[in-house]
Write a protein that holds these residues in place. Structure first.
Motif, short mmCIF file in Angstrom:
data_model
loop_
_atom_site.label_atom_id
_atom_site.label_comp_id
_atom_site.label_asym_id
_atom_site.label_seq_id
_atom_site.Cartn_x
_atom_site.Cartn_y
_atom_site.Cartn_z
N HIS A 157 1.78 -9.62 -3.92
CA HIS A 157 2.21 -8.93 -5.13
C HIS A 157 3.72 -8.86 -5.10
CE1 HIS A 157 2.34 -5.93 -8.37
NE2 HIS A 157 1.10 -6.27 -8.62
N CYS A 158 4.34 -9.11 -6.25
CA CYS A 158 5.81 -9.09 -6.31
C CYS A 158 6.38 -7.68 -6.24
CB CYS A 158 6.29 -9.79 -7.58
SG CYS A 158 6.06 -11.58 -7.56
N ALA A 159 5.54 -6.67 -6.44
CA ALA A 159 5.94 -5.27 -6.22
C ALA A 159 4.94 -4.66 -5.25
CB ALA A 159 5.97 -4.50 -7.54
N PRO A 160 4.99 -5.07 -3.99
CA PRO A 160 3.94 -4.69 -3.03
C PRO A 160 4.02 -3.22 -2.66
CG PRO A 160 5.74 -5.77 -1.87
CD PRO A 160 6.06 -5.85 -3.35
N ASN A 161 2.92 -2.73 -2.10
CA ASN A 161 2.91 -1.35 -1.61
C ASN A 161 2.92 -1.30 -0.09
OD1 ASN A 161 0.30 -2.18 -1.02
ND2 ASN A 161 -0.64 -0.96 -2.65
N ALA A 162 3.07 -2.46 0.57
CA ALA A 162 3.10 -2.50 2.03
C ALA A 162 4.02 -3.62 2.50
CB ALA A 162 1.70 -2.70 2.60
N ALA A 163 4.50 -3.50 3.72
CA ALA A 163 5.37 -4.51 4.30
C ALA A 163 5.28 -4.41 5.82
CB ALA A 163 6.82 -4.34 3.84
N GLN A 166 3.56 -4.20 12.74
CA GLN A 166 2.80 -3.14 12.09
C GLN A 166 2.99 -3.20 10.58
OE1 GLN A 166 4.25 0.44 13.91
NE2 GLN A 166 2.99 0.21 15.75
N LEU A 167 1.89 -3.22 9.85
CA LEU A 167 1.94 -3.16 8.39
C LEU A 167 2.01 -1.70 7.98
CD1 LEU A 167 1.70 -4.97 5.80
CD2 LEU A 167 -0.71 -4.29 5.75
N ARG A 168 3.06 -1.34 7.23
CA ARG A 168 3.27 0.05 6.86
C ARG A 168 3.36 0.20 5.34
NH1 ARG A 168 4.26 3.59 10.81
NH2 ARG A 168 4.65 2.74 12.91
N ALA A 169 2.99 1.39 4.87
CA ALA A 169 3.02 1.68 3.43
C ALA A 169 4.46 1.85 2.96
CB ALA A 169 2.22 2.94 3.14
N LEU A 170 4.78 1.25 1.82
CA LEU A 170 6.10 1.40 1.22
C LEU A 170 6.16 2.59 0.27
CD1 LEU A 170 6.96 -2.32 0.36
CD2 LEU A 170 7.76 -0.97 2.30
N ARG A 171 5.02 3.00 -0.21
CA ARG A 171 4.93 4.14 -1.13
C ARG A 171 3.57 4.77 -0.96
NH1 ARG A 171 1.51 2.35 -4.98
NH2 ARG A 171 1.52 0.16 -5.60
N ILE A 172 3.27 5.78 -1.75
CA ILE A 172 1.95 6.40 -1.69
C ILE A 172 0.89 5.38 -2.09
CG2 ILE A 172 0.44 8.11 -2.78
CD1 ILE A 172 2.81 9.98 -2.98
N ILE A 173 -0.15 5.26 -1.28
CA ILE A 173 -1.28 4.37 -1.58
C ILE A 173 -2.51 5.24 -1.72
CG2 ILE A 173 -2.68 2.43 -0.79
CD1 ILE A 173 -0.31 1.42 0.79
N HIS A 174 -3.15 5.17 -2.87
CA HIS A 174 -4.31 6.00 -3.15
C HIS A 174 -5.59 5.35 -2.63
CE1 HIS A 174 -1.85 8.51 -5.77
NE2 HIS A 174 -1.39 7.40 -6.33
N PRO A 175 -6.62 6.16 -2.35
CA PRO A 175 -7.91 5.58 -1.95
C PRO A 175 -8.43 4.64 -3.04
CG PRO A 175 -7.88 7.93 -1.52
CD PRO A 175 -6.63 7.64 -2.30
N GLY A 176 -8.90 3.49 -2.64
CA GLY A 176 -9.40 2.50 -3.58
C GLY A 176 -8.35 1.58 -4.13
N GLU A 177 -7.08 1.79 -3.79
CA GLU A 177 -6.00 0.94 -4.28
C GLU A 177 -5.86 -0.28 -3.37
OE1 GLU A 177 -1.18 1.21 -5.28
OE2 GLU A 177 -2.32 2.99 -4.69
N GLU A 178 -5.63 -1.44 -3.97
CA GLU A 178 -5.48 -2.65 -3.16
C GLU A 178 -4.14 -2.63 -2.43
OE1 GLU A 178 -5.83 -7.53 -3.31
OE2 GLU A 178 -6.02 -6.37 -5.17
N ILE A 179 -4.18 -3.01 -1.17
CA ILE A 179 -2.97 -3.11 -0.35
C ILE A 179 -2.43 -4.52 -0.48
CG2 ILE A 179 -2.05 -2.98 2.00
CD1 ILE A 179 -4.31 -0.97 2.60
N THR A 180 -1.18 -4.63 -0.85
CA THR A 180 -0.59 -5.94 -1.11
C THR A 180 0.69 -6.13 -0.31
OG1 THR A 180 0.55 -5.03 -3.05
CG2 THR A 180 -1.57 -6.13 -3.43
N LEU A 181 1.07 -7.39 -0.17
CA LEU A 181 2.23 -7.79 0.62
C LEU A 181 3.01 -8.83 -0.17
CD1 LEU A 181 3.65 -7.96 3.52
CD2 LEU A 181 2.06 -9.83 3.96
#
Length: 400
Positions: free
Chosen positions: A266-272, A278-293
């Protein structure tokens, strides 16, 4: 009673960040039920008649207020805004007729039917968002509400004995719409086999981006570790039919094990990736939300590219290696330390020598000739993303 139980369950799930209600529908439910209470109270309705709309009004206003919290749910999009505007105008028209005419008895049937049109417009956003992202809702409260409106439908039939069939429209329509949301929400409920860990923090589900994706099973705060990159280390240029590699640096990859073998771009990912793989969250990730890189942050190969269809407002449409995709950035993107070093070294050379990042050599040079390599993560990218030359390579090739 069932209505109150359903709202209590729903509010609790929202406060625990298990669900992300549709904001547009929540606001329409709030002012719609409030208007109904005013209308019925003005007509002299008894307390037991007002109990249902008052309960719905209190809880729907609570949920609507909770939607105003920052990051509580997704913002209203253009289509939802159109539905909201249509519902407001229909509600204003309906209220004007209801409060402007003293006796609507001769037009009662048409008035009831017209009033239920706003029920459809109010449910449209939540039906659409649950269809597109079923993980945003949980079926339990919607099943409870379906039972409540089904019971109300049966009670109306027994009490009215078919003399005023238009009175069945509201409870029957509400039972159908609540049941529809419940069925759509069941689609997003992960099966036991989909969980990748005993703690149920990550699961594999159907992605809106491409194929299967990696999803959050719980709430994550920025900086939380999502998972550790593990797998077989790959050195040098290796080509294989269907590799699923994640780059660590120039000509160094990991063939990942689950769940990172399913992570989508994803061009605006929520993980990096950060230190220690270690893959870490870039912002709040809600339950059921897809984790993208962002795939570009795992590629140092200057010849690599791929078309993107992530549908993000910030979509770059074509992806390149880290030094090229982020050539115009003043600071390195969120990535592993080695990949940030690749970006920094080429960025400094570009500023110093005026060379384009594509013309700069890798940090590590391999002896010639350099074998052809299929872009990594083929299973995560459809064949249309690959160059024709890469598509033609189907057998394992290793550097001699």
């Amino acid at each position: 009673m069932l209505q109150a139980i359903g709202w209590i369950v729903y509010s609790r799930l929202f406060l625990k960040r298990v669900i992300r209600p549709n904001a547009a529908s929540s606001f329409m439910f709030a002012y719609g039920t409030a208007l109904m209470v005013l209308l019925e109270a003005g007509s002299g309705a008894s307390w037991h008649v007002l109990a249902l709309p008052v309960t719905c009004t209190i809880f729907s206003c609570l949920v609507a207020a909770l939607c105003l919290r920052r990051g509580a749910t997704e913002p209203v999009d253009g289509i939802e805004a159109i539905a909201f505007s249509a519902d407001v105008w229909l509600t204003v028209l309906w209220a004007a007729i209801a409060f402007g005419y003293g006796d609507i008895g001769p037009y009662a049937a048409g008035f009831v039917i017209a009033g239920n049109v706003t029920t459809l417009t109010a449910f449209f956003p939540v039906l659409r968002s649950t269809y597109l992202t079923p993980e945003r809702e949980q079926p339990a409260p919607w099943c409870i509400w379906t039972l409540a409106y089904t019971a109300l439908t049966i009670t109306t039939i027994l009490a009215d004995r078919g003399q005023h069939p238009e009175l069945l429209l509201y409870p029957a329509l509400s039972a159908f719409l609540h049941g529809s949301v419940a069925l759509l929400a069941f689609r997003g409920k992960p099966r036991r086999s989909d969980w990748v860990d005993e703690a149920k923090t990550i699961y594999i589900g159907q992605s809106r981006i491409h194929g299967a994706g990696m999803f959050a099973g719980q709430h994550f705060e920025p900086g939380d570790m999502l998972c550790q990159l593990s797998g077989k280390a790959i050195f040098g240029a290796v080509t294989e039919d269907g590799p699923n590699y994640i780059g660590l640096g120039p000509d160094v990859w990991i063939d990942p094990i689950a769940p990172l073998d399913r992570i989508n771009h994803h061009c605006a990912p929520n993980a990096a990736f950060g230190a220690h793989r270690q893959l870490r969250a870039l912002r709040i990730i809600h339950p059921g939300e897809e984790i993208t890189l962002d795939y570009s942050t795992t590629e140092a190969d200057p010849d690599w590219w791929m078309q993107c269809g992530c549908q993000s407002p910030d979509c770059r449409h074509v992806l390149y290696a880290i030094h090229r995709s982020f050539a115009d950035h003043a600071t390195p993107p969120m990535a592993s330390p080695l990949m940030q070093l690749v970006w920094q070294k080429r960025h400094d050379r570009y500023k110093t020598d005026g060379m384009h990042p594509d013309a700069l050599p890798l940090l590590m040079e391999l002896p010639e000739p350099l074998p052809l390599r299929i872009p990594p993560s083929l299973r995560r990218r459809s064949s249309r993303h690959l160059r024709p030359a890469a598509q033609a390579t189907t057998r394992l090739r290793q550097q001699k």
